[in-house]
Design an enzyme around this catalytic site. Structure first.
Site, PDB file in Angstrom:
ATOM      1  CG  HIS A  82      20.407  37.511  36.989  1.00 34.30           C
ATOM      2  ND1 HIS A  82      20.180  37.893  35.670  1.00 34.30           N
ATOM      3  CD2 HIS A  82      19.466  36.637  37.510  1.00 34.30           C
ATOM      4  CE1 HIS A  82      18.893  37.112  35.593  1.00 34.30           C
ATOM      5  NE2 HIS A  82      18.506  36.658  36.493  1.00 34.30           N
ATOM      6  CG  HIS A  97      19.206  31.856  36.088  1.00 34.45           C
ATOM      7  ND1 HIS A  97      17.912  30.987  36.277  1.00 34.45           N
ATOM      8  CD2 HIS A  97      18.810  33.131  36.164  1.00 34.45           C
ATOM      9  CE1 HIS A  97      16.913  31.790  35.931  1.00 34.45           C
ATOM     10  NE2 HIS A  97      17.280  33.096  36.228  1.00 34.45           N
TER      11      HIS A  97
HETATM   12  P1  5GP Z   1      15.139  35.254  35.386  1.00 33.88           P
HETATM   13  O1  5GP Z   1      14.226  36.497  35.169  1.00 33.88           O
HETATM   14  O2  5GP Z   1      14.692  33.941  35.253  1.00 33.88           O
HETATM   15  O3  5GP Z   1      15.902  35.405  36.761  1.00 33.88           O
HETATM   16  O4  5GP Z   1      16.318  35.590  34.148  1.00 33.88           O
HETATM   17  C1  5GP Z   1      16.280  34.725  33.052  1.00 33.88           C
HETATM   18  C2  5GP Z   1      17.350  35.546  32.081  1.00 33.88           C
HETATM   19  O5  5GP Z   1      17.828  34.810  30.984  1.00 33.88           O
HETATM   20  C3  5GP Z   1      16.892  36.862  31.697  1.00 33.88           C
HETATM   21  O6  5GP Z   1      17.739  37.917  32.135  1.00 33.88           O
HETATM   22  C4  5GP Z   1      17.036  36.580  30.235  1.00 33.88           C
HETATM   23  O7  5GP Z   1      17.752  37.900  29.567  1.00 33.88           O
HETATM   24  C5  5GP Z   1      18.032  35.408  30.094  1.00 33.88           C
HETATM   25  N1  5GP Z   1      17.910  34.591  28.716  1.00 33.88           N
HETATM   26  C6  5GP Z   1      16.556  34.143  28.533  1.00 33.88           C
HETATM   27  N2  5GP Z   1      16.714  33.256  27.570  1.00 33.88           N
HETATM   28  C7  5GP Z   1      18.021  33.473  27.162  1.00 33.88           C
HETATM   29  C8  5GP Z   1      18.974  32.810  26.125  1.00 33.88           C
HETATM   30  O8  5GP Z   1      18.505  32.071  25.321  1.00 33.88           O
HETATM   31  N3  5GP Z   1      20.144  33.055  26.127  1.00 33.88           N
HETATM   32  C9  5GP Z   1      20.772  33.892  27.005  1.00 33.88           C
HETATM   33  N4  5GP Z   1      22.050  34.195  27.089  1.00 33.88           N
HETATM   34  N5  5GP Z   1      19.967  34.419  28.087  1.00 33.88           N
HETATM   35  C10 5GP Z   1      18.673  34.030  28.085  1.00 33.88           C
END
Ligand code: 5GP
Ligand code: ZN
Length: 140
Positions: free
Chosen positions: A102, A100
């Site tokens: 951001h 993903h």
């Molecule tokens: P990472 O740290 O893996 O780059 O980012 C994961 C992101 O996913 C985090 O910013 C977190 O807030 C978001 N996130 C985690 N679970 C969910 C969810 O169930 N729904 C949404 N919309 N975002 C999520």
């Protein structure tokens, strides 16, 4: 699809999301814990992780969608700038193991600052050796 992946569940509609953009290959939705309000996640509909194992054609579609979402954030929220980030591995801060991006709107007033601890190389030899190790790993 990965059965226990929360982002795959969002793609399948088994978990809710606030959808921002969708096409055949890509879904974008609001991050549930925004660094700045309007913070979006852009994901491939097919489960991939990490980004280095993703087929180039699917990555191309994903990055084009990232740019579309970025433009919509700029225009829709009138942001002053954007951060686009992507983590691979827990050591890099990745929490959800489904590729993903951001896309984070930035405003002059948002108060967010990155903890970007810039280091330095001991000398030019160390820098050259580091570059050599990376360059030698390029494959055709
Ligand atoms: P990472 O740290 O893996 O780059 O980012 C994961 C992101 O996913 C985090 O910013 C977190 O807030 C978001 N996130 C985690 N679970 C969910 C969810 O169930 N729904 C949404 N919309 N975002 C999520
Ligand atoms: Zn997944």
């Amino acid at each position: 699809m990965s059965t226990d992946c929360i982002f795959c569940k969002i793609v399948k509609g088994e978990l809710p999301c606030t959808r921002i953009y969708e096409d055949e290959d890509t879904l974008a939705f609001l991050d549930i814990g925004p660094i700045v309000k309007g913070h979006c996640l852009v994901i491939p509909k097919r489960h991939h992780d990490p980004i280095t194992s993703m087929p180039a054609s699917e990555l191309q579609a994903l990055i084009v969608a990232v740019q579309k979402v970025a433009r919509a954030i700029e225009d829709g929220l009138q942001s002053d700038g954007l951060n686009i980030t992507q983590a691979n591995g827990s050591v890099a801060g990745q929490v959800v193991p489904h590729v993903h991006f951001h896309v984070i709107p930035r405003f002059t007033w948002d108060g967010h600052s990155w903890n970007w601890n810039a280091q330095s190389y001991d000398n030019t030899d160390e820098m050259a050796e580091c570059a050599r190790q990376i360059c030698d790993a390029f494959k055709d």
